[in-house]
Write an enzyme that holds these catalytic residues in place. Structure first.
Site, PDB file in Angstrom:
ATOM      1  CE  LYS A 238       3.258  -0.820  15.413  1.00  0.00           C
ATOM      2  NZ  LYS A 238       2.857  -1.127  14.027  1.00  0.00           N
TER       3      LYS A 238
ATOM      4  NE  ARG B  46       8.439   0.899  13.568  1.00  0.00           N
ATOM      5  CZ  ARG B  46       7.826   1.849  12.924  1.00  0.00           C
ATOM      6  NH1 ARG B  46       8.444   2.475  11.951  1.00  0.00           N
ATOM      7  NH2 ARG B  46       6.592   2.162  13.206  1.00  0.00           N
TER       8      ARG B  46
ATOM      9  NE  ARG C 164      -1.826   5.078   8.471  1.00  0.00           N
ATOM     10  CZ  ARG C 164      -0.796   4.602   9.149  1.00  0.00           C
ATOM     11  NH1 ARG C 164      -0.962   4.201  10.403  1.00  0.00           N
ATOM     12  NH2 ARG C 164       0.381   4.479   8.600  1.00  0.00           N
TER      13      ARG C 164
ATOM     14  NE  ARG D 199       0.620   8.719   8.403  1.00  0.00           N
ATOM     15  CZ  ARG D 199       0.621   7.759   9.327  1.00  0.00           C
ATOM     16  NH1 ARG D 199      -0.382   7.633  10.155  1.00  0.00           N
ATOM     17  NH2 ARG D 199       1.631   6.928   9.422  1.00  0.00           N
TER      18      ARG D 199
ATOM     19  NE  ARG E 193       5.309   2.363   6.649  1.00  0.00           N
ATOM     20  CZ  ARG E 193       4.473   3.163   5.990  1.00  0.00           C
ATOM     21  NH1 ARG E 193       4.931   4.102   5.212  1.00  0.00           N
ATOM     22  NH2 ARG E 193       3.172   3.016   6.127  1.00  0.00           N
TER      23      ARG E 193
END
Length: 193
Positions: free
Chosen positions: A13, A88, A127, A133, A144
């Site tokens: 996204k 969401r 990632r 992260r 998630r």
């Protein structure tokens, strides 16, 4: 052109929103980026949301809605926006719809970036290594993705009912995914004439 991108974490996204923003000259509004900036800056909002995000949980609707309302009221969104990371939940989708109606706007198109959980997990773990992260641990990612299926998939059905949802297969190269998005946007601009 008011564009909404939906899809699980890791579906691309943010990457596609940045490309749409650059190509079509509308701001990319990423709630994730806004929240991470608040955390990095040590703002009150940042201190509130850090423990929530580190657990892979969702920030409360009222905080998110006020964050989005403030951002969409800025002048640079007059010609449109690309929204990524919100809504969401159904409650957030209804709040966004109501907010846009109050502003005399509506969503032009909603893209659903479709990607399997396995592919999302691989992308997010990669990632995490590249960007360091802290919210991309295997446990937080699983949390998630579960929450996405439970709470965000109904949002996709909500927008499918409006007739402006377009599914995009996100398991291809960035360029191939963007090409499909461009085709849909070009088709829209032809229809709008």
């Amino acid at each position: 052109m008011n564009i909404l991108l939906l899809g699980p974490q890791g579906s691309g996204k943010g990457t596609q929103a940045k490309r749409i923003s650059a190509e079509y000259g509308v701001p990319h509004i990423s709630t994730g980026d806004m929240l991470r900036e608040a955390i990095a800056a040590g703002t009150e909002l940042g201190r509130q949301v850090r423990p929530i995000l580190d657990q892979g949980e969702l920030v409360p609707d009222d905080l998110m809605v006020s964050l989005i309302r403030e951002r969409l009221s800025r002048e640079d969104t007059a010609n449109g926006f690309v929204l990524d990371g919100f809504p969401r939940t159904i409650a957030q989708a209804e709040a966004l719809d109501a907010m846009l109606r109050e502003m005399g706007r509506e969503l032009t198109i909603v893209f659903e970036l479709q990607l399997s959980d396995e592919a999302c997990m691989k992308r997010l773990l990669r990632r995490a290594q590249l960007e360091g992260r802290s919210d991309d641990t295997p446990e937080a990612i699983r949390n998630r993705l579960e929450r996405y299926h439970r709470e965000t998939e109904p949002v996709i059905e909500h927008y499918r009912a409006t007739g402006n949802l377009v599914g995009i297969h996100a398991d291809r190269s960035i360029a191939e995914v963007f090409s499909e998005i461009q085709e849909a946007l070009d088709h829209l601009s032809v229809r709008a004439r």
